[in-house]
Design a protein around this motif. Structure first.
Motif, PDB file in Angstrom:
ATOM      1  N   PHE A  29      44.387  55.031  35.127  1.00 24.51           N
ATOM      2  CA  PHE A  29      43.800  54.678  35.089  1.00 24.51           C
ATOM      3  C   PHE A  29      43.049  53.823  36.566  1.00 24.51           C
ATOM      4  CE2 PHE A  29      43.351  56.721  30.199  1.00 24.51           C
ATOM      5  CZ  PHE A  29      42.695  57.018  30.534  1.00 24.51           C
ATOM      6  N   VAL A  30      44.389  53.589  37.405  1.00 21.76           N
ATOM      7  CA  VAL A  30      43.856  53.000  38.403  1.00 21.76           C
ATOM      8  C   VAL A  30      43.371  53.210  39.013  1.00 21.76           C
ATOM      9  CG1 VAL A  30      45.760  51.527  39.658  1.00 21.76           C
ATOM     10  CG2 VAL A  30      46.130  51.436  37.664  1.00 21.76           C
ATOM     11  N   PRO A  31      42.218  52.936  39.294  1.00 25.15           N
ATOM     12  CA  PRO A  31      41.660  53.879  40.648  1.00 25.15           C
ATOM     13  C   PRO A  31      42.744  54.070  42.304  1.00 25.15           C
ATOM     14  CG  PRO A  31      41.316  51.218  40.142  1.00 25.15           C
ATOM     15  CD  PRO A  31      41.412  51.577  39.920  1.00 25.15           C
ATOM     16  N   GLY A  32      42.737  54.938  42.474  1.00 27.90           N
ATOM     17  CA  GLY A  32      42.722  55.495  43.772  1.00 27.90           C
ATOM     18  C   GLY A  32      43.968  56.709  43.160  1.00 27.90           C
ATOM     19  N   GLY A  33      44.418  57.489  44.271  1.00 32.05           N
ATOM     20  CA  GLY A  33      45.083  58.515  43.732  1.00 32.05           C
ATOM     21  C   GLY A  33      46.198  58.474  44.839  1.00 32.05           C
ATOM     22  N   PRO A  34      47.452  59.544  44.732  1.00 30.76           N
ATOM     23  CA  PRO A  34      48.622  59.525  45.443  1.00 30.76           C
ATOM     24  C   PRO A  34      48.069  60.673  46.665  1.00 30.76           C
ATOM     25  CG  PRO A  34      48.332  61.721  43.904  1.00 30.76           C
ATOM     26  CD  PRO A  34      47.610  60.639  43.479  1.00 30.76           C
TER      27      PRO A  34
ATOM     28  N   ASN B 388      40.843  45.300  51.799  1.00 32.43           N
ATOM     29  CA  ASN B 388      42.105  45.513  50.983  1.00 32.43           C
ATOM     30  C   ASN B 388      43.068  44.246  52.118  1.00 32.43           C
ATOM     31  OD1 ASN B 388      41.605  46.822  53.848  1.00 32.43           O
ATOM     32  ND2 ASN B 388      44.267  47.468  53.205  1.00 32.43           N
ATOM     33  N   THR B 389      43.992  43.843  50.450  1.00 33.29           N
ATOM     34  CA  THR B 389      44.512  42.613  50.280  1.00 33.29           C
ATOM     35  C   THR B 389      45.615  42.477  51.333  1.00 33.29           C
ATOM     36  OG1 THR B 389      44.698  42.935  47.835  1.00 33.29           O
ATOM     37  CG2 THR B 389      46.137  41.181  48.609  1.00 33.29           C
ATOM     38  N   SER B 390      45.674  41.377  51.854  1.00 34.18           N
ATOM     39  CA  SER B 390      46.276  41.169  52.830  1.00 34.18           C
ATOM     40  C   SER B 390      46.114  39.922  53.848  1.00 34.18           C
ATOM     41  CB  SER B 390      46.388  42.818  54.469  1.00 34.18           C
ATOM     42  OG  SER B 390      46.456  41.851  55.409  1.00 34.18           O
ATOM     43  N   GLU B 391      46.852  39.068  54.070  1.00 30.90           N
ATOM     44  CA  GLU B 391      46.681  37.738  54.980  1.00 30.90           C
ATOM     45  C   GLU B 391      46.137  37.441  55.851  1.00 30.90           C
ATOM     46  OE1 GLU B 391      46.384  33.865  54.702  1.00 30.90           O
ATOM     47  OE2 GLU B 391      47.557  35.202  53.072  1.00 30.90           O
ATOM     48  N   ASN B 416      38.101  40.982  47.179  1.00 32.09           N
ATOM     49  CA  ASN B 416      40.109  41.688  48.013  1.00 32.09           C
ATOM     50  C   ASN B 416      39.737  42.349  47.110  1.00 32.09           C
ATOM     51  OD1 ASN B 416      41.642  40.513  49.933  1.00 32.09           O
ATOM     52  ND2 ASN B 416      41.646  38.564  48.932  1.00 32.09           N
ATOM     53  N   MET B 417      40.566  43.154  47.613  1.00 32.47           N
ATOM     54  CA  MET B 417      40.966  45.127  46.525  1.00 32.47           C
ATOM     55  C   MET B 417      41.931  45.182  46.962  1.00 32.47           C
ATOM     56  SD  MET B 417      38.158  48.283  45.592  1.00 32.47           S
ATOM     57  CE  MET B 417      36.723  47.268  44.880  1.00 32.47           C
ATOM     58  N   GLU B 418      42.737  45.761  46.238  1.00 27.82           N
ATOM     59  CA  GLU B 418      44.174  46.478  45.736  1.00 27.82           C
ATOM     60  C   GLU B 418      44.193  47.622  47.047  1.00 27.82           C
ATOM     61  OE1 GLU B 418      47.176  49.346  45.382  1.00 27.82           O
ATOM     62  OE2 GLU B 418      45.142  49.365  44.948  1.00 27.82           O
ATOM     63  N   GLY B 419      45.527  48.563  47.797  1.00 27.94           N
ATOM     64  CA  GLY B 419      45.147  49.465  49.061  1.00 27.94           C
ATOM     65  C   GLY B 419      44.093  50.297  49.012  1.00 27.94           C
ATOM     66  N   LYS B 420      44.697  51.212  47.503  1.00 23.20           N
ATOM     67  CA  LYS B 420      44.676  52.614  46.892  1.00 23.20           C
ATOM     68  C   LYS B 420      42.601  52.209  46.317  1.00 23.20           C
ATOM     69  CE  LYS B 420      47.773  55.263  47.565  1.00 23.20           C
ATOM     70  NZ  LYS B 420      47.841  57.127  48.618  1.00 23.20           N
ATOM     71  N   SER B 421      42.711  51.004  45.952  1.00 25.98           N
ATOM     72  CA  SER B 421      41.735  50.879  45.358  1.00 25.98           C
ATOM     73  C   SER B 421      40.580  50.778  45.172  1.00 25.98           C
ATOM     74  CB  SER B 421      41.617  49.773  44.045  1.00 25.98           C
ATOM     75  OG  SER B 421      42.675  49.897  43.131  1.00 25.98           O
ATOM     76  N   ALA B 422      40.724  49.922  47.052  1.00 24.13           N
ATOM     77  CA  ALA B 422      39.697  50.365  48.198  1.00 24.13           C
ATOM     78  C   ALA B 422      39.647  51.010  48.713  1.00 24.13           C
ATOM     79  CB  ALA B 422      40.747  49.069  49.213  1.00 24.13           C
ATOM     80  N   LEU B 423      40.443  52.390  48.886  1.00 27.50           N
ATOM     81  CA  LEU B 423      40.133  53.228  49.560  1.00 27.50           C
ATOM     82  C   LEU B 423      39.564  54.242  48.456  1.00 27.50           C
ATOM     83  CD1 LEU B 423      43.680  54.601  50.825  1.00 27.50           C
ATOM     84  CD2 LEU B 423      41.822  53.672  52.151  1.00 27.50           C
ATOM     85  N   ARG B 426      35.611  52.876  48.849  1.00 30.77           N
ATOM     86  CA  ARG B 426      35.429  53.718  50.360  1.00 30.77           C
ATOM     87  C   ARG B 426      34.848  54.636  50.167  1.00 30.77           C
ATOM     88  NH1 ARG B 426      39.456  54.886  55.089  1.00 30.77           N
ATOM     89  NH2 ARG B 426      39.728  56.588  53.766  1.00 30.77           N
ATOM     90  N   ARG B 427      35.585  55.777  49.532  1.00 31.84           N
ATOM     91  CA  ARG B 427      35.422  57.193  49.654  1.00 31.84           C
ATOM     92  C   ARG B 427      34.073  57.391  48.388  1.00 31.84           C
ATOM     93  NH1 ARG B 427      37.512  60.368  45.635  1.00 31.84           N
ATOM     94  NH2 ARG B 427      39.703  58.723  45.187  1.00 31.84           N
ATOM     95  N   MET B 428      33.785  55.912  47.569  1.00 29.00           N
ATOM     96  CA  MET B 428      32.231  56.261  46.716  1.00 29.00           C
ATOM     97  C   MET B 428      31.520  55.769  47.338  1.00 29.00           C
ATOM     98  SD  MET B 428      34.460  57.762  44.527  1.00 29.00           S
ATOM     99  CE  MET B 428      33.062  58.048  42.808  1.00 29.00           C
ATOM    100  N   GLY B 429      31.321  55.002  48.746  1.00 27.86           N
ATOM    101  CA  GLY B 429      30.616  54.325  48.835  1.00 27.86           C
ATOM    102  C   GLY B 429      29.979  52.828  48.609  1.00 27.86           C
ATOM    103  N   GLU B 430      30.934  52.778  47.399  1.00 28.47           N
ATOM    104  CA  GLU B 430      30.768  51.051  46.554  1.00 28.47           C
ATOM    105  C   GLU B 430      31.137  50.174  47.425  1.00 28.47           C
ATOM    106  OE1 GLU B 430      33.025  52.041  43.579  1.00 28.47           O
ATOM    107  OE2 GLU B 430      31.361  53.826  41.829  1.00 28.47           O
ATOM    108  N   PHE B 431      30.209  49.719  48.799  1.00 29.92           N
ATOM    109  CA  PHE B 431      30.506  48.473  49.755  1.00 29.92           C
ATOM    110  C   PHE B 431      29.959  48.435  50.795  1.00 29.92           C
ATOM    111  CE2 PHE B 431      32.345  51.963  52.090  1.00 29.92           C
ATOM    112  CZ  PHE B 431      31.719  51.867  53.033  1.00 29.92           C
ATOM    113  N   GLN B 432      29.266  47.232  50.991  1.00 25.76           N
ATOM    114  CA  GLN B 432      28.388  47.219  52.021  1.00 25.76           C
ATOM    115  C   GLN B 432      28.775  46.669  53.430  1.00 25.76           C
ATOM    116  OE1 GLN B 432      26.161  43.918  50.400  1.00 25.76           O
ATOM    117  NE2 GLN B 432      26.146  44.255  48.308  1.00 25.76           N
ATOM    118  N   LEU B 433      29.599  46.151  53.589  1.00 25.09           N
ATOM    119  CA  LEU B 433      31.209  45.846  54.637  1.00 25.09           C
ATOM    120  C   LEU B 433      31.852  46.024  53.965  1.00 25.09           C
ATOM    121  CD1 LEU B 433      29.488  42.451  56.164  1.00 25.09           C
ATOM    122  CD2 LEU B 433      29.103  44.679  56.521  1.00 25.09           C
ATOM    123  N   MET B 434      32.924  46.568  55.332  1.00 30.54           N
ATOM    124  CA  MET B 434      34.326  46.755  54.482  1.00 30.54           C
ATOM    125  C   MET B 434      35.297  46.987  55.633  1.00 30.54           C
ATOM    126  SD  MET B 434      36.355  50.320  52.320  1.00 30.54           S
ATOM    127  CE  MET B 434      37.900  50.031  51.995  1.00 30.54           C
TER     128      MET B 434
END
Lengths: 306, 538
Positions: A29-34, B388-391, B416-423, B426-434
């Motif tokens: 259920f975490v967003p994103g996949g492999p 995506n989270t990064s200093e 801020n979003m963790e890497g894969k969640s941000a991707l 992006r795929r779903m178009g759920e962003f304004q600027l990325m």
């Protein structure tokens, strides 16, 4: 005792089942996949990948297939990140380094921690006590990601005694084990001091002294057994913590251990590797807690296997 | 005190056992024995060129395999590899490669035309699900075969008239085809070996282990401990072995850049893959001879979702892009010698430098925003910027947030979003600027500008323009280099004018390298053919 152990082992089955089930669904259920990457794959390639790993099946079917493979065949599945390796292989490859690091760190923690704790309790309110307490406080406060690089700077870069990173010869074990061990040594020292102080005021210690037992005999033969109880309770979760929490040390010192795979598999959404490592660590934690319970009964005559 | 002394004495004893005092470092020994020690960043996932996906995979695979064409170490121009020569047909559609008679696999067998064909068939086999299979779509019929629309491989534009001749027929003329051939997905594998250890046309084959590995590069796999060390030693069967000076390359997967820098300082590495930003100034000041800042074929930019209200207005997008002080960003925040980016394609990509610019012009930006109906930012909605989270990403985003607030009166919120969640967002178009980046696969503007094509899987902004697509289509089919560059200039001008993105900077590769490493030239793709590298103790 055997009934006690058998009962506890039976109890672990539902615990493990719940852990596997919860992890299986949570990670899905975490967003994103492999297969989500910076560069897009074509829908065809994604479809083929999902078909290969069985990720195109309904989720409940995937779950049943997984349980079937794990329970009946002991097969933890294929890693999506490492295309030609299975999770069983990765664990077999990486676990030994983590276990070795864990055992060495635990030895460091016990040797330093017990020595400091006993010394502090026996020489209460002297310079030695304050020095040991200061060591304990410092060890607890300084995080491993600060201590590790500091040790590397001094002993690897300036003095050139050890390598800055790697896991080849036994000299490469020194700095990582010290770094991870010192933190736990600090806790062990504090707990030992507290436990010993409590025991040293007990009547039976006074009796032992009155009977003319030497101070060393009083400490090691009579006081230590009771004084160690808080340390033993701490050691179960601590050992699990050392094994699972070695991620930072493995990263700082470039050790090919499982801690790094455990954390990275979550970032990579390598579902099977996440599940495999979680199952392994769950078994370790449950097993270690059982060992602690048995040792506690052995040390403390007031407890029984009930 | 006694305890402290005891602790120190334990360490002293240990050091006494280890030989007490500094030992000869791996680097010093390597200099003597021609063994290169290099950090390679994240660990390698697989040793299969068909399945490799990351830059660290390339770092290792380029030592173990060789394609039809190889790269010049300074310019990366195509030079003979396994093919000793080639011809191109007058219509620029057919390439005929002549393989050298002495090209050998590491097991001693000859590298033949059939090996190449079998390897490409493998890449295009749907069941293998090779990530980079689409790079072969330039070949006639390859896309249909890969998508399962045709099961007849003889319809794909590959043929082998004899054992030493490979013929490739393209869908359309492509001036960059020889550069494309340098990508690892085109490198051959030894099918008979693969078939011994499982299906050659499915994933999960176990051939890429030290005891079973067969390659055709200047080096071959000696040992591999995942997460620790991969050793490639000079191959005795390589056709040009006489000119390979390194005896071995040791690759260290060190993910943590701080740990890598310490390993370098401790004398374990000849060169690092990266350097922490915080250390750049110290090296620049104290040891500039160890610091290298090379250009790199990549662009750091922000995607703009043009389907969202406010951002769907071209003037607003241009205002955002013009109100960025890139010199300040590069000089004060990044400090790694990056180049400010005013367009999308990095300058010098395949001999092309974009002329169109989205420069810095605060007055013009304010004017455009006012024209769009938001003078001084009045009435403008809060804009969200997804990171995506990064200093580092956060530092850059905060600098821009402040520039836009100060110059345009716009409020930007950082998410801020963790890497894969941000991707996924992006795929779903759920962003304004990325926050985004693009690294070229090969040194040609097409590798960059194709991102923005209407049918590109990497666009994600919702922006498309038929005129832009048409220009790319024409450029792909234009053989004359000047005419082709002109088409790219027009396409890039159109892109910059419509601004579905905000270019920020062109990447550099910042790393540490010992003076003893020779033949390590700055190249845009960060490729360094190991056969041309050697060590010379200072």
């Amino acid at each position: 005792m055997f009934r006690f152990i058998a009962r506890r082992l039976l109890e672990t089955i539902p615990v493990l089942f719940i852990i596997v089930t919860a992890t299986f669904f949570m990670v899905r259920f975490v967003p994103g996949g492999p297969f989500d990457g910076e560069k897009a794959t074509t829908p065809e390639i994604r479809h083929n990948l999902e078909a290969y790993y069985g990720l195109n099946l309904p989720l409940h079917q995937q779950y049943l297939n997984y349980l079937d493979r794990v329970v009946l065949h002991g097969d933890l599945g294929r890693s999506t990140k490492y295309a030609s390796r299975t999770v069983n292989e990765i664990i077999a490859d990486k676990l030994p380094a983590s276990v070795e690091l864990g055992l060495l760190s635990l030895t460091v923690a016990l040797v330093l921690g017990l020595a400091a704790g006993i010394l502090a309790a026996v020489k209460r309110n002297t310079f030695l006590d304050y020095a040991a307490s200061a060591f304990a406080m410092t060890g607890i406060c300084v995080p491993t990601f600060v201590l590790g690089p500091l040790l590397v700077l001094v002993f690897a870069i300036h003095l050139g005694w050890f390598s800055a990173s790697g896991w080849y010869g036994w000299t490469d074990r020194v700095l990582p084990s010290l770094t991870l061990g010192v933190v736990y040594a600090a806790y062990v020292a504090r707990l030992t001091r507290g436990g010993m102080l409590e025991v040293l005021n007990q009547d039976y210690i006074r009796t032992a002294r009155a009977k003319g037992a030497s101070e060393l005999r009083v400490i090691f033969r009579h006081a230590l057994r009771g004084g160690l109880l808080p340390v033993v309770s701490f050691l179960g979760p601590a050992t699990a913590g050392i094994l699972t929490g070695s991620f930072v040390i493995e990263t700082i010192f470039q050790i090919p251990g499982l801690g790094r795979e455990f954390v990275n598999s979550a970032f990579n959404r390598d579902y099977t590797l996440v599940l495999g490592t979680v199952i392994l660590y769950a078994v370790l934690i449950v097993g270690l807690n059982l060992v602690v319970d048995v040792v506690q009964v052995w040390l403390n005559p007031k407890l029984k296997f009930e | 005190m006694r305890r402290l002394l005891g602790f120190l004495s334990v360490l002293l004893c240990l050091s006494a056992f280890s030989g007490c005092g500094p030992r000869e470092t791996a680097v010093a020994r390597g200099d003597r024995e021609q063994v290169l020690h290099r950090g390679m960043g994240p660990d390698l996932a697989d040793l299969d060129p068909a399945l490799a996906t990351g830059t660290s995979d390339y770092t290792v695979l380029s030592a173990l395999f060789e394609g039809l064409v190889a790269e010049d170490p300074k310019t990366l121009a195509p030079v003979p590899g396994v093919a000793e020569s080639w011809e191109v047909s007058p219509d620029h559609l057919t390439y005929t490669f002549h393989l050298r008679a002495n090209a050998r696999w590491s097991n001693g067998e000859a590298v033949t035309a059939r090996d190449f064909l079998a390897s490409w068939r493998r890449v295009l086999t749907p069941a293998l699900a090779a990530d980079n299979a689409s790079l072969l779509y330039i070949v006639q019929g390859a896309e249909a075969f890969h998508k399962g629309q045709s099961a007849d491989f003889s319809q794909v534009g590959f043929s082998a008239p004899d054992d030493r001749t490979v013929r490739i027929t393209l869908e359309h003329p492509a001036a960059y085809f020889l550069s494309l051939l340098q990508h690892w997905v085109w490198w051959p594998v030894h099918l008979p070996t693969l078939e011994k250890y499982g299906s050659a046309f499915e994933r999960g084959n176990r051939w890429g282990r030290p005891e079973t590995f067969v390659g055709n590069g200047p080096f071959t796999l000696k040992s591999w401990r995942s997460g620790q060390l991969l050793v490639a030693e000079k191959s005795a069967t390589y056709w040009d072995a006489a000119n390979v000076r390194l005896q071995a390359v040791h690759f260290y997967p060190i993910e943590d850049v701080g740990a890598e820098e310490r390993a370098f300082r401790g004398g374990q590495l000849h060169l690092t893959e990266a350097l922490p930003i915080a250390k750049i100034d110290a090296y620049r000041k104290d040891q500039p001879q160890l610091l290298r800042i090379d250009p790199y074929l990549g662009t750091y930019f922000y995607r703009i979702n043009v389907t969202r209200p406010f951002l769907n207005e071209r003037k607003v997008r241009r205002a955002l892009a013009l109100a960025v002080d890139r010199d300040n960003l590069v000089g004060r925040v990044l400090r790694g010698g990056q180049l400010p980016a005013y367009a999308f394609t990095p300058p010098g990509t395949g001999g092309y430098t974009p002329e169109a610019r989205l420069g810095t012009d605060f007055a013009e930006a304010r004017r455009l925003l006012a024209e769009a109906g938001y003078p001084g930012g009045k009435g403008a909605p809060v804009v969200e910027l997804l990171l995506n989270t990064s200093e580092n990403h956060r530092l850059i985003a905060e600098a821009l947030q402040e520039m836009w607030r100060r110059e345009l009166g716009l409020e930007v919120r950082l998410v801020n979003m963790e890497g894969k969640s941000a991707l996924v967002a992006r795929r779903m178009g759920e962003f304004q600027l990325m926050r985004s980046s693009w690294i070229g696969d090969y040194a040609d503007p097409a590798s960059f500008l194709s991102v923005w094509a209407g049918d590109s899987g990497n666009n994600y902004t919702g922006w498309s323009n038929p005129a832009y697509d048409q220009l790319l289509y024409q450029a792909a089919r234009t053989e004359d280099p000047d005419a082709r560059r002109q088409l790219f200039q027009k396409a890039e001008a159109l892109l910059v004018d419509e601004a579905p993105f905000i270019p920020l900077y062109y990447y550099t590769h910042v790393f540490l390298i010992r003076p003893s490493v020779k033949g390590w030239y700055p190249t845009l793709l960060d490729h360094h053919p190991y056969k041309h590298v050697w060590l010379e103790a200072p």
